[in-house]
Design an enzyme around this catalytic site. Sequence first.
Site, PDB file in Angstrom:
ATOM      1  N   HIS A 148      -4.980  -8.903   4.011  1.00 39.12           N
ATOM      2  CA  HIS A 148      -6.513  -8.835   3.935  1.00 39.12           C
ATOM      3  C   HIS A 148      -6.870  -9.760   5.410  1.00 39.12           C
ATOM      4  CE1 HIS A 148      -7.184  -7.739  -0.495  1.00 39.12           C
ATOM      5  NE2 HIS A 148      -6.663  -6.664   0.449  1.00 39.12           N
TER       6      HIS A 148
ATOM      7  N   TYR B  34     -10.873 -10.098  -6.582  1.00 44.63           N
ATOM      8  CA  TYR B  34      -9.747 -10.187  -7.823  1.00 44.63           C
ATOM      9  C   TYR B  34     -10.110 -11.457  -8.766  1.00 44.63           C
ATOM     10  CZ  TYR B  34      -7.024  -7.047  -5.000  1.00 44.63           C
ATOM     11  OH  TYR B  34      -6.608  -5.759  -4.496  1.00 44.63           O
TER      12      TYR B  34
ATOM     13  N   HIS C 295      -2.388   2.427  -5.989  1.00 45.39           N
ATOM     14  CA  HIS C 295      -3.201   1.215  -5.660  1.00 45.39           C
ATOM     15  C   HIS C 295      -3.499   0.348  -7.017  1.00 45.39           C
ATOM     16  CE1 HIS C 295      -4.921  -0.076  -1.912  1.00 45.39           C
ATOM     17  NE2 HIS C 295      -5.752  -0.597  -2.500  1.00 45.39           N
TER      18      HIS C 295
ATOM     19  N   LYS D  88      -1.925  -2.069   7.298  1.00 50.53           N
ATOM     20  CA  LYS D  88      -3.476  -1.599   7.783  1.00 50.53           C
ATOM     21  C   LYS D  88      -4.173  -2.509   8.787  1.00 50.53           C
ATOM     22  CE  LYS D  88      -7.673  -0.475   5.513  1.00 50.53           C
ATOM     23  NZ  LYS D  88      -8.473  -0.489   4.136  1.00 50.53           N
TER      24      LYS D  88
ATOM     25  N   ARG E  53       0.587  -1.243   0.041  1.00 52.69           N
ATOM     26  CA  ARG E  53       0.021   0.091   0.055  1.00 52.69           C
ATOM     27  C   ARG E  53       0.993   1.269  -0.098  1.00 52.69           C
ATOM     28  NH1 ARG E  53      -2.339  -3.281   3.877  1.00 52.69           N
ATOM     29  NH2 ARG E  53      -4.331  -3.880   3.476  1.00 52.69           N
TER      30      ARG E  53
ATOM     31  N   ARG F 239      -1.026  -2.373  -6.789  1.00 52.19           N
ATOM     32  CA  ARG F 239      -1.124  -3.503  -5.816  1.00 52.19           C
ATOM     33  C   ARG F 239      -2.369  -4.481  -6.397  1.00 52.19           C
ATOM     34  NH1 ARG F 239      -1.566  -4.554  -0.208  1.00 52.19           N
ATOM     35  NH2 ARG F 239      -3.679  -4.863   0.588  1.00 52.19           N
TER      36      ARG F 239
END
Length: 266
Positions: free
Chosen positions: A243, A252, A217, A155, A130, A220
């Site tokens: 995640h 995805y 992004h 994150k 990120r 990514r």
Amino acid sequence: KTEECLQELRNSCDLWGYSPQTKKAYAYHTRKYLEFCEKSSLSPSPESVKSYLLLQNVSVNSSRLLYASLKFFFIEVLHQQEFAEKVPIKKKQKQLPKVISQEKIKQMLFATTNIKHKIILELLYSSGLRLSELIHLKRKDLDFDRNLISVRLGKGAKDRLTLMSESLKMDLLRYYSEYSFTTEFVLEGREGKYTKKSVQAVIKSIGEKVGIRLTPHMLRHSFATHLLEQGTDIRYIQTLLGHSDLKTTEIYTKVSKKDLSKIKSP
């Protein structure tokens, strides 16, 4: 009083363990709302929040962040637990991630001659970082023996490992040999670590060379999609991206060409 309320909000953010970025955003949006109430002679209430939200000409994502800020303020500072029941939140937009083809990625790599700019591109694409993780990356987090990168407090305040490609490794070693560092960060600007705006400007410039409106992004997203297309298990991709929920990673599968390419058009 506004300042007392904002300080209590910041304290609550600290108690919940929220990131400095979240605390800053919550305080900013709450201040704007309280200023609106003061100018309009309205008291802070779910009704005045509705009026305020209706007047904001912002994207759905920005509106949802504004809502989250005020919800936190009302519940944690004003102790009005019924806020969520009285004020609706906009539905999240179900947009597919924008993915760059591998051919375009190659073109961008060949077109980038500045070694630092190339490393920015490689870290975002080949490691799936990120933007915030990129600018906080430290040299001690790079493991050249195992070709791994440690992402510290990503994150959700989670540590994780991600990949270091062989080409990124060689470029990093060349970068190390050419630059003298004054901080512990991989990327340095004139005043310490690189800023988000600097990275965004670099990526925008690289994208323009191949006719793409490029953002960090998007690289990514491309990292995750290309891994999926080459047969990598989605749970490994989930781990590499950091995640918490597999459903976030499953988006995805909707942009991957892996299975679509097997279907023959009638």
